[in-house]
Design an enzyme around this catalytic site. Structure first.
Site, PDB file in Angstrom:
ATOM      1  N   ILE A   1      30.261  -9.275 -81.948  1.00 17.75           N
ATOM      2  CA  ILE A   1      29.575  -8.364 -81.028  1.00 17.75           C
ATOM      3  C   ILE A   1      28.429  -7.662 -81.751  1.00 17.75           C
ATOM      4  O   ILE A   1      28.607  -7.089 -82.825  1.00 17.75           O
ATOM      5  CB  ILE A   1      30.554  -7.341 -80.443  1.00 17.75           C
ATOM      6  CG1 ILE A   1      31.553  -8.031 -79.511  1.00 17.75           C
ATOM      7  CG2 ILE A   1      29.808  -6.249 -79.679  1.00 17.75           C
ATOM      8  CD1 ILE A   1      32.634  -7.128 -78.980  1.00 17.75           C
TER       9      ILE A   1
ATOM     10  N   GLY B   1      27.009 -11.624 -79.090  1.00 14.18           N
ATOM     11  CA  GLY B   1      25.872 -12.275 -79.724  1.00 14.18           C
ATOM     12  C   GLY B   1      24.922 -12.985 -78.789  1.00 14.18           C
ATOM     13  O   GLY B   1      23.951 -13.588 -79.231  1.00 14.18           O
TER      14      GLY B   1
ATOM     15  N   HIS C   1      36.993  -3.434 -73.037  1.00 11.51           N
ATOM     16  CA  HIS C   1      35.986  -3.901 -73.993  1.00 11.51           C
ATOM     17  C   HIS C   1      36.481  -3.625 -75.414  1.00 11.51           C
ATOM     18  O   HIS C   1      37.256  -2.696 -75.635  1.00 11.51           O
ATOM     19  CB  HIS C   1      34.663  -3.178 -73.746  1.00 11.51           C
ATOM     20  CG  HIS C   1      33.509  -3.739 -74.509  1.00 11.51           C
ATOM     21  ND1 HIS C   1      33.262  -3.410 -75.824  1.00 11.51           N
ATOM     22  CD2 HIS C   1      32.550  -4.623 -74.148  1.00 11.51           C
ATOM     23  CE1 HIS C   1      32.183  -4.061 -76.233  1.00 11.51           C
ATOM     24  NE2 HIS C   1      31.739  -4.809 -75.239  1.00 11.51           N
TER      25      HIS C   1
ATOM     26  N   ASN D   1      25.401  -4.772 -70.442  1.00 15.50           N
ATOM     27  CA  ASN D   1      26.118  -3.545 -70.791  1.00 15.50           C
ATOM     28  C   ASN D   1      25.207  -2.674 -71.653  1.00 15.50           C
ATOM     29  O   ASN D   1      24.844  -3.055 -72.764  1.00 15.50           O
ATOM     30  CB  ASN D   1      27.395  -3.921 -71.556  1.00 15.50           C
ATOM     31  CG  ASN D   1      28.192  -2.722 -72.008  1.00 15.50           C
ATOM     32  OD1 ASN D   1      27.927  -1.594 -71.614  1.00 15.50           O
ATOM     33  ND2 ASN D   1      29.179  -2.961 -72.864  1.00 15.50           N
ATOM     34  N   LEU D   2      24.842  -1.510 -71.142  1.00 12.23           N
ATOM     35  CA  LEU D   2      23.936  -0.633 -71.894  1.00 12.23           C
ATOM     36  C   LEU D   2      24.654   0.204 -72.940  1.00 12.23           C
ATOM     37  O   LEU D   2      23.997   0.918 -73.718  1.00 12.23           O
ATOM     38  CB  LEU D   2      23.171   0.286 -70.929  1.00 12.23           C
ATOM     39  CG  LEU D   2      22.302  -0.427 -69.884  1.00 12.23           C
ATOM     40  CD1 LEU D   2      21.495   0.590 -69.085  1.00 12.23           C
ATOM     41  CD2 LEU D   2      21.394  -1.459 -70.520  1.00 12.23           C
ATOM     42  N   LYS D   3      25.993   0.142 -72.962  1.00  9.29           N
ATOM     43  CA  LYS D   3      26.795   0.901 -73.938  1.00  9.29           C
ATOM     44  C   LYS D   3      26.299   2.351 -73.979  1.00  9.29           C
ATOM     45  O   LYS D   3      26.104   2.978 -72.943  1.00  9.29           O
ATOM     46  CB  LYS D   3      26.754   0.216 -75.300  1.00  9.29           C
ATOM     47  CG  LYS D   3      27.288  -1.212 -75.262  1.00  9.29           C
ATOM     48  CD  LYS D   3      27.474  -1.802 -76.643  1.00  9.29           C
ATOM     49  CE  LYS D   3      28.081  -3.188 -76.566  1.00  9.29           C
ATOM     50  NZ  LYS D   3      28.324  -3.765 -77.892  1.00  9.29           N
TER      51      LYS D   3
ATOM     52  N   ALA E   1      24.476  -7.023 -74.444  1.00 13.95           N
ATOM     53  CA  ALA E   1      24.095  -5.615 -74.524  1.00 13.95           C
ATOM     54  C   ALA E   1      22.789  -5.467 -75.282  1.00 13.95           C
ATOM     55  O   ALA E   1      21.727  -5.318 -74.692  1.00 13.95           O
ATOM     56  CB  ALA E   1      25.210  -4.808 -75.185  1.00 13.95           C
ATOM     57  N   SER E   2      22.845  -5.546 -76.609  1.00 13.79           N
ATOM     58  CA  SER E   2      21.677  -5.222 -77.424  1.00 13.79           C
ATOM     59  C   SER E   2      20.493  -6.136 -77.158  1.00 13.79           C
ATOM     60  O   SER E   2      19.341  -5.726 -77.307  1.00 13.79           O
ATOM     61  CB  SER E   2      22.041  -5.252 -78.914  1.00 13.79           C
ATOM     62  OG  SER E   2      22.557  -6.520 -79.284  1.00 13.79           O
TER      63      SER E   2
ATOM     64  N   GLU F   1      35.315 -12.134 -75.987  1.00 19.04           N
ATOM     65  CA  GLU F   1      34.348 -11.512 -76.888  1.00 19.04           C
ATOM     66  C   GLU F   1      34.992 -11.282 -78.265  1.00 19.04           C
ATOM     67  O   GLU F   1      35.610 -10.246 -78.479  1.00 19.04           O
ATOM     68  CB  GLU F   1      33.890 -10.155 -76.342  1.00 19.04           C
ATOM     69  CG  GLU F   1      32.990 -10.214 -75.141  1.00 19.04           C
ATOM     70  CD  GLU F   1      32.313  -8.864 -74.904  1.00 19.04           C
ATOM     71  OE1 GLU F   1      31.092  -8.833 -74.862  1.00 19.04           O
ATOM     72  OE2 GLU F   1      33.027  -7.859 -74.803  1.00 19.04           O
TER      73      GLU F   1
END
Length: 215
Positions: free
Chosen positions: A138, A173, A85, A6-8, A194-195, A133
């Site tokens: 997150i 995470g 989400h 997920n690139l948010k 994501a990150s 999640e």
């Protein structure tokens, strides 16, 4: 194991990440998808990577300014969508309506939830998959599979008690291959992250580390 990146709204290059994900998926045989901002769906889909929307709205065609129409997402090249989400929470009725919208557009669906009790509730709505999640984890350094493994085990059990055809993914995470392996050991059939990729200096290296235990 399914890996959904997920690139948010991170300031990354979606095409760079998508190209890396496509190449790592091709090399490893691991299913990898990328969920970019809606404005970047076509660019990401054009790379050939499996492409997901971050959200679709609970409406059909009509006077719905600002909505993300499921049919438009599909036309842009997406084949799946996240829903609910923690950063874009929805009412239960709206989740149900968005699942209907995704069904009209033939989009695969994954509904996120915070805990096993919510997992059971959203599983009853009939998505293809659900993802547990815990919001407090997150974007943090501690993967849910280490910080609270019971929540993953219990989510898997909660979903199976309602509908054992619904896959359960693990998020929050996740950033390394060890995290992916741990999630699988707890019963998850996919991960959301994501990150760990979107903020990585080298997205391809990050993805290669994620799939290493799966080769």
């Amino acid at each position: 194991m399914f890996i959904l990146v997920n690139l948010k709204a991170y300031p990354c290059d979606p095409v760079e990440v998508a190209t890396a994900a496509r190449d790592v998926a091709d090399d490893s045989g691991v299913r990898i998808a990328v969920a970019p901002q809606a404005a970047h769906l076509s660019q990401v889909a054009d790379t050939g990577v499996e492409t997901w929307a971050q959200h679709v709205s609970p409406n059909d065609y009509g006077s719905h300014t600002g909505s993300t129409l499921a049919e438009a997402v599909a036309e842009a090249g997406a084949t799946g969508t996240l829903l609910n989400h923690s950063e874009n929470r929805m009412k239960l009725a709206d989740i149900d309506a968005s699942l209907d919208a995704a069904g009209r557009a033939d989009l695969e669906t994954c509904v996120c939830a915070n805990n096993p009790e919510q997992i059971a509730g959203v599983t009853a709505l009939g998505p293809d998959s659900v993802a547990v999640e815990p919001p407090e984890l997150i974007g943090g350094p501690d993967p849910v599979s280490d910080a609270d493994p019971d929540i993953v085990r219990n989510a898997v059990e909660a979903a199976a008690a309602v509908d054992d055809d619904v896959d359960v993914y693990c998020g929050a995470g996740i950033s390394t291959g060890d995290d992916v392996a741990a999630a699988g050991d707890l019963g998850a059939t996919g991960i959301l992250l994501a990150s760990g990729v979107a903020k990585a200096d080298d997205p391809r290296a990050a993805l290669e580390d994620l799939v290493a235990p799966l080769r």
